[in-house]
Design a protein around this motif. Structure first.
Motif, PDB file in Angstrom:
ATOM      1  N   HIS A 143      34.577  44.169  40.198  1.00 43.66           N
ATOM      2  CA  HIS A 143      34.388  43.093  39.236  1.00 43.66           C
ATOM      3  C   HIS A 143      32.960  43.172  38.703  1.00 43.66           C
ATOM      4  O   HIS A 143      32.012  43.228  39.497  1.00 43.66           O
ATOM      5  N   TYR A 157      30.518  40.751  36.779  1.00 41.81           N
ATOM      6  CA  TYR A 157      30.432  39.351  36.383  1.00 41.81           C
ATOM      7  C   TYR A 157      29.557  39.200  35.142  1.00 41.81           C
ATOM      8  O   TYR A 157      28.786  40.094  34.778  1.00 41.81           O
ATOM      9  N   LYS A 168      42.705  42.370  48.626  1.00 41.46           N
ATOM     10  CA  LYS A 168      42.164  42.962  47.399  1.00 41.46           C
ATOM     11  C   LYS A 168      42.651  44.374  47.147  1.00 41.46           C
ATOM     12  O   LYS A 168      42.932  44.744  46.008  1.00 41.46           O
ATOM     13  N   SER A 202      37.033  43.761  34.984  1.00 42.63           N
ATOM     14  CA  SER A 202      37.544  44.019  36.322  1.00 42.63           C
ATOM     15  C   SER A 202      38.509  45.189  36.242  1.00 42.63           C
ATOM     16  O   SER A 202      39.244  45.333  35.257  1.00 42.63           O
TER      17      SER A 202
END
Length: 771
Positions: A461, A463, A509, A586
């Motif tokens: 990811h 951000y 995940k 992502s």
């Protein structure tokens, strides 16, 4: 200090937390309110049927909630990693080894559970037991899994035609993992069928599946989390399954969190170890010492169940040649069932037990022909284009260069002569001290031999503030995997390493992961993470090209910024702009090792993606009156390809060398005639101490090496291959022992070469030399 991309000597990502005590291990986690504790009750016979089990006193003990037996398991009572159905969570009607879990106590505190477990009264009808390969063969030689044969050419005919022949038997001991952090599991029930586990395992996905089977729920209901382990070495690949299943079943039954952590003694008694072997071998050779044929039978103490014994004994055969070409060869494995704990993965996964047999063969030939062992090694090294016993072509042989460089850097020739002169002087003076020196190589295949395990996934990811979260399927056990994968991602994005946050390994995940084992952690997970990073980068490049009117070739990621034509935009600003433009930040990544294939039945294929190489020279001093010895000096030159992190790689090499030396010198497993393990604590099981390390320890990387295959940055695996460099110490001890008979008789030490074995070998050689 900032690190942009892959950097030299980047510290371990948790180093500061480790040394300050702020690194959280499973035992450090704050327990939920109302948490319970479990403890295992172990069998006290090596083999028998359970006639009666009285647990009334256990249930009546203070703080005890209840007791779990096999009848209380809602799902499958099996944690066999290969689905064989022979590895029960709790014994059901029969026990197969002394120390097998029979029941579990659930109590308010760990001390209460542990104390209550000792109150059980179990009556057994004893059955015959076999504790080692020799006893197992005498009892009929039952196999836990089918053996394997590797064959190339007609070895029987070649042996019959060989100018000279030697036959021998080599007893190779096992090894306890002795991780600093023991087995541990914390299970927390969720709503409906959900279960979350925090545990210390090298294989979160396998734990997930085993717990799901034990609870009779789908794998999607189980989440397994691993932030770090305090060492694993293979002992936490399959052995954690049982502990997690017990904790999860208890947590489900009482709807309260349950923690299970055995004492060190019970951990060592109830969990598997490195396989020990008895190996019968034959070698044909000519007067120059060149091998013409070889045969070998590896008889393994596998324990009561299959576990990973098929793969371990297979790999022993894969490395039965080590670095040497056998023109005609037949190698066979015999994975024998014994009434001992089921042996399991251990650093090298059977490879060391193959490599050391090849070195024993070289040693026998050298003493038979009156040569330096190094000369015989050089004469028999693989050449590119030659086939291994499993018909894989050797294409990247660099050992001749490694040998040449190490010989010079460690001054082998002069030091060997000095050892010979020293021993002659000591003999003349009547001194008991002898010295020995040996230079040994390793050629180690990298990949899981079960082809489907050679895959990995990752999730990244980015951000909006430019920080990056990285998750992958590998587990961190101190080896620095998270650090290396973070470096790979930082280099891909051209950012400061501090931007990368590696989160705990979790089945939430990244699904369907392979164990962190077989030295493949960085190869697999690094490539998967790179795949995810490249996907996000491609989106950013497309966005910037459209927004700034430039071509893709004009967008470059470096120095924590993105160059868009002549404009330099800080990375965090690019992330913010991309977020505002609704660019997905992502991505998942995936990698599957190419080129590998294996047909076990035919004994042919390419089980390994590439080979890692190395060599070590060790010099020892041996007291022939006591059998005690010290390592005077060790020099290592090891091949890691293009190193991602030289500091971590050197650390792995140093640790592997010492651990390999421990396996072959001080670490001895002893079972008594009843099947009870007697070496089950630091007081009776001796790992190397700081004082046992080489007095002079020189470790260098072959910094000119580069992996010919497309691995991350052309690097090579480093976890397992250097373990076998400790064989140089074993061989050097043998050289010192051989001096008492004028180097005319092969020392033929069994492993481990404890002071007692060394002393007995000295006495035997003196007697044989006088005869």
């Amino acid at each position: 200090m900032k690190h942009h991309g892959i950097a030299v000597e980047t510290p371990h990502e948790s180093a500061e937390l480790h040394v300050t005590g702020r690194a959280d291990y499973t035992d450090d986690l704050v327990l939920p309110q109302g948490a319970l504790h479990a403890y295992l009750g172990l069998s006290t016979v090596a083999h028998g049927t359970i006639r009666a089990m009285n647990l009334d006193a256990v249930r009546a003990a203070p703080g005890v909630i209840d007791v779990l037996t096999a009848a209380d398991l809602p799902g499958r009572n099996d944690v066999s990693p290969i689905g064989k159905g022979d590895d029960p969570i709790l014994a059901d009607g029969k026990v197969m080894f002394h120390g097998q879990p029979v029941f579990a106590v659930i109590a308010e505190t760990r001390e209460q559970a542990r104390g209550a477990a000792a109150l059980a009264r179990i009556d057994y009808d004893p059955l015959p037991h076999a504790l080692d390969p020799v006893q197992a063969l005498a009892a009929g030689g039952e196999l836990v899994v089918p053996g394997m044969t590797l064959q190339r050419g007609d070895s029987a005919a070649a042996l019959a035609a060989a100018p000279r022949r030697i036959d021998g038997r080599f007893v190779i001991g096992g090894q306890d993992h002795f991780y600093l952090e023991g087995q541990i599991a914390l299970a927390i029930p969720g709503e409906a069928d959900e279960m979350t586990l925090f545990t210390s395992t090298q294989h979160p996905t396998e734990v997930q599946h085993m717990v799901a089977h034990a609870l009779d729920v789908p794998a999607s209901a189980v989440v397994v989390n691993v932030r770090r382990m305090g060492g694993g070495f293979g002992g936490k690949e399959t052995q954690m399954n049982l502990f997690c299943c017990v904790a999860a079943v208890a947590a489900r039954k009482w709807r309260r969190a349950v923690k299970l952590r055995p004492d060190r003694d019970d951990d060592m008694i109830a969990t598997g170890k490195r396989h020990d072997f008895v190996v019968d071998y034959s070698v044909g050779f000519d007067d120059s010492g060149r091998i013409t044929a070889a045969e070998g039978d590896w008889y393994a103490r596998c324990g009561f169940s299959a576990d990973l014994s098929m793969a371990v004994t297979d790999r022993a055969l894969f490395h039965g040649d080590n670095a040497y070409f056998y023109p005609a060869v037949t190698l066979r494995s015999h994975p024998l069932r014994t009434n001992t704990v089921s042996n399991t993965a251990f650093r090298g996964f059977g490879g060391p037990q193959g490599v050391i047999v090849a070195e024993r063969i070289i040693e026998d030939i050298a003493y038979a022909t009156g040569q330096d062992t190094l000369a015989v090694r050089k004469a028999n090294l693989y050449e590119n284009g030659q086939l291994t016993p499993y018909h894989q072509t050797v294409e990247d042989q660099i050992l001749p260069r490694i040998f040449a460089e190490l010989e010079i850097s460690c001054d082998y020739g002069a030091r060997r002569q000095a050892v010979l002169d020293f021993n002659a002087a000591m003999d003349a003076a009547g001194s008991p001290i002898r010295r020995g020196i040996a230079l040994t190589p390793v050629k180690f295949g990298i990949s899981f031999t079960a082809t489907h395990f050679n895959q990995a996934g990752a999730l990244i990811h980015v951000y909006a503030d430019g920080s990056i979260q990285l998750n992958h399927g590998g587990t961190e056990m101190g080896q620095g995997l998270h650090t290396k994968v973070a470096q790979i991602v930082a280099e891909a994005f051209g950012v400061d390493l501090a931007r990368i946050k590696v989160t705990k390994t979790t089945t939430e995940k990244v699904p369907n992961t392979s164990a962190t084992a077989a030295s493949s952690g960085t190869d697999l997970n690094g490539m998967a993470a790179l795949d995810a990073a490249e996907k996000i980068k491609a989106r950013l490049v497309a966005f910037l090209c459209a927004a700034r009117g430039v071509q893709p070739s004009e967008v470059r990621f470096a120095r924590d910024q993105v160059m868009v034509g002549a404009e330099a935009i800080p990375f965090h600003e690019v992330a913010q702009l991309a977020y505002l433009a609704r660019v997905p930040l992502s991505a998942t990544g995936f990698y599957a090792t190419p080129k590998i294939h294996w047909d076990r039945k035919a004994g042919r294929g390419r089980p390994f993606y590439y080979f890692a190489y190395g060599a070590a020279c060790a010099e020892v001093s041996v007291d022939t009156l006591t059998g005690e010895y010290v390592i005077e000096r060790a020099d290592v030159l090891h091949d890691v390809g293009r190193s991602i992190n030289p500091a971590l790689d050197r650390g792995q090499i140093e640790g592997a060398f010492v651990q390999g030396t421990g396996w072959l010198t001080s670490e001895e497993l002893v079972w008594d005639e009843t099947g009870r393990l007697r070496t089950h604590a630091p007081s009776t099981y001796k790992i190397p101490l700081a004082s046992d390390r080489p007095k002079v320890f020189n470790v260098a990387l072959a910094d000119w090496s580069e992996n010919r295959e497309e691995t991350v940055r052309r690097s090579k695996a480093v976890g397992e291959p250097p373990f076998m460099l400790g064989i140089s110490v074993f061989e050097a001890i043998g050289h010192a022992v051989a001096s008492v008979a004028g180097y005319k008789i092969a020392p033929r030490l069994d492993a481990p070469a404890t002071p007692e074995r060394v002393l007995m070998a000295v006495q035997r050689l003196r007697q044989d030399g006088e005869a």
